[in-house]
Design a protein around this motif. Structure first.
Motif, PDB file in Angstrom:
ATOM      1  N   GLY A 112      12.107 -22.105  40.594  1.00 43.65           N
ATOM      2  CA  GLY A 112      12.333 -22.076  39.150  1.00 43.65           C
ATOM      3  C   GLY A 112      11.366 -21.219  38.362  1.00 43.65           C
ATOM      4  O   GLY A 112      11.271 -21.358  37.140  1.00 43.65           O
ATOM      5  N   LYS A 114       9.876 -18.114  36.376  1.00 45.66           N
ATOM      6  CA  LYS A 114      10.478 -17.075  35.536  1.00 45.66           C
ATOM      7  C   LYS A 114       9.721 -15.760  35.572  1.00 45.66           C
ATOM      8  O   LYS A 114      10.290 -14.714  35.302  1.00 45.66           O
ATOM      9  CB  LYS A 114      10.563 -17.568  34.090  1.00 45.66           C
ATOM     10  N   LEU A 150      16.879 -15.463  38.044  1.00 42.17           N
ATOM     11  CA  LEU A 150      15.433 -15.699  38.177  1.00 42.17           C
ATOM     12  C   LEU A 150      14.880 -14.863  39.317  1.00 42.17           C
ATOM     13  O   LEU A 150      15.554 -14.696  40.324  1.00 42.17           O
ATOM     14  CB  LEU A 150      15.140 -17.176  38.464  1.00 42.17           C
TER      15      LEU A 150
END
Length: 180
Positions: A112, A114, A150
């Motif tokens: 997750g 970024k 991502l």
């Protein structure tokens, strides 16, 4: 959507991103160059985390990557990528380097994250020609970012102005191609 890629002249250990990439050796036990700098800046927690990974997985082959805590670094995590040793280009070095970048991006996305900062993998003591390595890095990252959400932003952190200019020129050329 156009990839969000920036070139930064500076020290990768000071980057305020979600994850930094370490150009690691297969043992994950630290070394010279960017690997040693990251281990020194992160403190002993990073070495301990690397020891655990090594006990579980053994040494990493070129092109592979693993993720650990970041210790005292401003990042949330460190992805350790093993690039290939340059042997003249006839031993799948380009493919291994591409795999190293792809595996880093996949690990960042899977967790997750970024933002990610890359050094110039394999261009130090591993001897990969800087221009060829930069071309592989820019193409691989750019292509990946056009297909995946991502990470949202990638930084190529260059320790010297020559490398920064090289990455910037490649990104500018690629931007012109993408716009055509």
């Amino acid at each position: 959507m156009k990839p969000q890629i920036d070139v930064v002249l500076g020290d990768i250990t000071t980057q305020h991103v979600d994850v930094i990439v370490n150009a690691a050796n297969p043992s994950l036990m630290g070394g010279g160059g960017v690997d040693g700098a990251i281990h020194r800046a992160a403190g002993p927690q990073l070495l301990e985390a690397c020891k655990i990974v090594r006990q579980q997985q053994g040494e990493l082959a070129p092109g592979h990557a693993v993720i650990t805590i970041a210790g005292d670094l401003p990042a949330k995590a460190v992805i350790h990528a093993v690039g290939p040793i340059w042997e003249g280009g006839e031993h799948h070095e380009a493919r291994s380097l591409e795999d190293a970048y792809l595996n880093c991006l996949r690990l960042a996305a899977a967790n997750g994250y970024k933002t990610i900062a890359f050094p110039a993998i394999s261009t130090g003591v591993y001897g990969f020609p800087k221009a060829a390595a930069a071309a592989i890095a820019v193409a691989t990252v750019s292509d990946y970012l056009t297909r995946k959400p991502l990470p949202e932003r990638v930084y190529f952190v260059c320790y010297d102005e020559e490398n920064a200019r090289l990455y910037q020129r490649l990104l500018t050329q690629r931007g012109q191609e993408l716009d055509a």
